[in-house]
Enzyme design. Structure first.
Site, PDB file in Angstrom:
ATOM      1  N   PRO A 263       0.784  -1.235   0.000  1.00 56.50           N
ATOM      2  CA  PRO A 263       0.000   0.000   0.000  1.00 56.50           C
ATOM      3  C   PRO A 263       0.814   1.283   0.000  1.00 56.50           C
ATOM      4  CG  PRO A 263      -0.301  -1.222   2.064  1.00 56.50           C
ATOM      5  CD  PRO A 263       0.414  -2.124   1.111  1.00 56.50           C
ATOM      6  N   ASN A 264       0.339   2.218  -0.772  1.00 58.88           N
ATOM      7  CA  ASN A 264       0.874   3.585  -0.864  1.00 58.88           C
ATOM      8  C   ASN A 264       2.203   3.687  -1.619  1.00 58.88           C
ATOM      9  OD1 ASN A 264      -1.282   4.859   0.673  1.00 58.88           O
ATOM     10  ND2 ASN A 264      -0.452   3.714   2.411  1.00 58.88           N
TER      11      ASN A 264
ATOM     12  N   ARG B 245       3.978  11.074  -1.736  1.00 58.73           N
ATOM     13  CA  ARG B 245       3.916  10.903  -0.282  1.00 58.73           C
ATOM     14  C   ARG B 245       5.256  11.233   0.381  1.00 58.73           C
ATOM     15  NH1 ARG B 245       4.740   4.522   1.200  1.00 58.73           N
ATOM     16  NH2 ARG B 245       3.916   5.286   3.156  1.00 58.73           N
TER      17      ARG B 245
ATOM     18  N   TYR C 283      10.708   9.241   1.425  1.00 61.82           N
ATOM     19  CA  TYR C 283      10.702   8.297   0.296  1.00 61.82           C
ATOM     20  C   TYR C 283      11.270   8.883  -1.007  1.00 61.82           C
ATOM     21  CZ  TYR C 283       7.729   5.803   3.570  1.00 61.82           C
ATOM     22  OH  TYR C 283       7.237   5.180   4.695  1.00 61.82           O
TER      23      TYR C 283
ATOM     24  N   ASN D 167       8.023  -5.496  -0.848  1.00 55.49           N
ATOM     25  CA  ASN D 167       7.963  -4.407   0.123  1.00 55.49           C
ATOM     26  C   ASN D 167       6.505  -4.384   0.591  1.00 55.49           C
ATOM     27  OD1 ASN D 167       7.810  -2.096   1.601  1.00 55.49           O
ATOM     28  ND2 ASN D 167       8.908  -0.807   0.137  1.00 55.49           N
TER      29      ASN D 167
ATOM     30  N   ALA E 251       3.187  -0.801   4.964  1.00 56.86           N
ATOM     31  CA  ALA E 251       2.707  -0.820   6.361  1.00 56.86           C
ATOM     32  C   ALA E 251       2.301  -2.224   6.820  1.00 56.86           C
ATOM     33  CB  ALA E 251       1.543   0.147   6.526  1.00 56.86           C
TER      34      ALA E 251
ATOM     35  N   HIS F  53       4.342  -4.470   9.321  1.00 50.77           N
ATOM     36  CA  HIS F  53       4.355  -4.353  10.778  1.00 50.77           C
ATOM     37  C   HIS F  53       3.232  -5.117  11.479  1.00 50.77           C
ATOM     38  CE1 HIS F  53       7.241  -1.408   9.552  1.00 50.77           C
ATOM     39  NE2 HIS F  53       6.320  -0.660   8.957  1.00 50.77           N
TER      40      HIS F  53
ATOM     41  N   ASP G  85       1.915 -15.400   6.692  1.00 54.39           N
ATOM     42  CA  ASP G  85       1.564 -16.803   6.457  1.00 54.39           C
ATOM     43  C   ASP G  85       1.654 -17.158   4.969  1.00 54.39           C
ATOM     44  OD1 ASP G  85       1.142 -17.200   9.136  1.00 54.39           O
ATOM     45  OD2 ASP G  85      -1.051 -17.224   9.029  1.00 54.39           O
TER      46      ASP G  85
ATOM     47  N   GLU H 162      12.825  -9.149   1.601  1.00 49.76           N
ATOM     48  CA  GLU H 162      11.992  -8.005   1.986  1.00 49.76           C
ATOM     49  C   GLU H 162      12.792  -6.719   1.775  1.00 49.76           C
ATOM     50  OE1 GLU H 162       9.583  -8.298   5.620  1.00 49.76           O
ATOM     51  OE2 GLU H 162      10.507  -6.436   6.274  1.00 49.76           O
TER      52      GLU H 162
ATOM     53  N   HIS I  48      12.788  -2.372   2.120  1.00 53.17           N
ATOM     54  CA  HIS I  48      12.192  -1.115   2.588  1.00 53.17           C
ATOM     55  C   HIS I  48      13.035   0.039   2.087  1.00 53.17           C
ATOM     56  CE1 HIS I  48       9.292  -3.174   4.983  1.00 53.17           C
ATOM     57  NE2 HIS I  48      10.263  -3.957   5.406  1.00 53.17           N
ATOM     58  N   ILE I  49      12.354   1.056   1.596  1.00 49.99           N
ATOM     59  CA  ILE I  49      13.042   2.242   1.080  1.00 49.99           C
ATOM     60  C   ILE I  49      13.720   2.983   2.233  1.00 49.99           C
ATOM     61  CG2 ILE I  49      12.635   4.480  -0.053  1.00 49.99           C
ATOM     62  CD1 ILE I  49      10.177   3.026  -1.443  1.00 49.99           C
ATOM     63  N   SER I  50      13.002   3.108   3.336  1.00 50.60           N
ATOM     64  CA  SER I  50      13.506   3.848   4.504  1.00 50.60           C
ATOM     65  C   SER I  50      14.127   2.894   5.522  1.00 50.60           C
ATOM     66  CB  SER I  50      12.349   4.626   5.138  1.00 50.60           C
ATOM     67  OG  SER I  50      11.390   3.720   5.666  1.00 50.60           O
TER      68      SER I  50
ATOM     69  N   ARG J 257      12.867   4.597  12.779  1.00 52.25           N
ATOM     70  CA  ARG J 257      11.687   5.467  12.715  1.00 52.25           C
ATOM     71  C   ARG J 257      10.792   5.205  13.938  1.00 52.25           C
ATOM     72  NH1 ARG J 257       9.139   5.008   6.919  1.00 52.25           N
ATOM     73  NH2 ARG J 257       7.922   6.755   7.756  1.00 52.25           N
TER      74      ARG J 257
ATOM     75  N   ARG K  68       7.232   0.781  13.597  1.00 50.09           N
ATOM     76  CA  ARG K  68       7.888   0.341  12.363  1.00 50.09           C
ATOM     77  C   ARG K  68       9.093  -0.564  12.627  1.00 50.09           C
ATOM     78  NH1 ARG K  68       5.441   3.605   8.343  1.00 50.09           N
ATOM     79  NH2 ARG K  68       4.919   5.616   9.232  1.00 50.09           N
TER      80      ARG K  68
HETATM   81  C1  DQA Z   1       8.148   1.207   3.901  1.00 49.21           C
HETATM   82  C2  DQA Z   1       8.187   1.459   5.411  1.00 49.21           C
HETATM   83  C3  DQA Z   1       6.835   1.210   6.025  1.00 49.21           C
HETATM   84  O1  DQA Z   1       6.878   1.437   7.424  1.00 49.21           O
HETATM   85  C4  DQA Z   1       5.802   2.159   5.419  1.00 49.21           C
HETATM   86  O2  DQA Z   1       4.521   1.882   5.949  1.00 49.21           O
HETATM   87  C5  DQA Z   1       5.800   2.141   3.944  1.00 49.21           C
HETATM   88  C6  DQA Z   1       7.075   2.030   3.223  1.00 49.21           C
HETATM   89  C7  DQA Z   1       9.493   1.539   3.223  1.00 49.21           C
HETATM   90  O3  DQA Z   1       9.666   1.117   2.094  1.00 49.21           O
HETATM   91  O4  DQA Z   1      10.339   2.221   3.806  1.00 49.21           O
HETATM   92  O5  DQA Z   1       4.762   2.315   3.313  1.00 49.21           O
HETATM   93  O6  DQA Z   1       7.900  -0.174   3.673  1.00 49.21           O
END
Ligand code: DQA
Length: 146
Positions: free
Chosen positions: A9-10, A17, A22, A74, A77, A80, A87, A98, A100-102, A107, A111
Site C-alpha cells: 500500500p501507498n 507521499r 521516500y 515491500n 505498512a 508491521h 503466512d 523483503e 524497505h526504502i527507509s 523510525r 515500524r
Molecule cells: C516502507 C516502510 C513502512 O513502514 C511504510 O509503511 C511504507 C514504506 C518503506 O519502504 O520504507 O509504506 O515499507
C-alpha cells in the site's frame, strides 16, 4: 529466471507521499529502474502493486502456481502487522527478500517490528529505490546457490 516484485500500500504514491522519507522519484521511475536492471541481469521480472492485503495474498499464491523463482516484496505498512501476508510468504519455499526504502529500524516504534522479515531470506532497508536493485542482484545469487 522468473522474479516477482510486489509492492504494498501507498507505494504507488511514491514521489507524492512524504518526499523527505521516500524521495521525489515516482513509482513509474522505480518500474523503469527495475526494468533496466532486469535487462542487465538477463532475468524476467514481473511487478505488482496493490493497496489491498487480500490482493497481495492472492498474488503470492499465484506465484506458487506460476513457479516463480524468487520474490522481492515491500509489504509497506503491512510489514508491521499482517500475519496473513506473513503466512502467505511462509507457504512459499522459493527465496524471498523483503525491501524497505527507509530505515524502518530508525523510525517510529511500530515500524521497528517486521512480522514478515522472519519468513524471508534477507531484508534490505534504507537504500532508497536502489534497495530494489540490490535485492535483484542478491536474488540472482540466492537462486544460483539453490
Ligand atoms: C516502507 C516502510 C513502512 O513502514 C511504510 O509503511 C511504507 C514504506 C518503506 O519502504 O520504507 O509504506 O515499507
Amino acid at each position: 529466471m522468473k522474479l516477482l516484485i510486489i509492492n504494498g500500500p501507498n507505494l504507488n504514491f511514491l514521489g507524492i507521499r512524504e518526499k523527505s522519507i521516500y524521495g521525489n522519484r515516482d513509482y513509474s521511475v522505480l518500474l523503469g529502474m527495475i526494468e533496466q536492471k532486469a535487462k542487465e541481469l538477463n532475468i524476467d521480472v514481473e511487478t505488482f502493486q496493490s493497496n489491498g492485503e487480500g490482493e497481495i495474498i492472492d498474488r503470492l499464491q499465484k506465484a506458487y502456481y506460476d513457479k516463480v523463482d524468487g520474490i522481492i516484496i515491500n509489504p509497506a505498512a503491512y510489514t508491521h502487522y499482517s500475519y496473513a501476508i506473513r503466512d502467505a510468504l511462509a507457504s512459499l519455499s522459493m527465496p524471498k527478500i523483503e525491501v524497505h526504502i527507509s530505515k524502518i529500524n530508525e523510525r517510529e516504534e511500530f515500524r521497528k517490528i517486521s512480522v514478515t522479515a522472519p519468513v524471508c531470506d534477507r531484508q534490505i532497508m534504507g537504500h532508497g529505490l536502489e534497495g530494489y536493485l540490490m535485492a535483484m542482484e542478491e536474488m540472482v545469487k540466492l537462486c544460483s546457490d539453490k
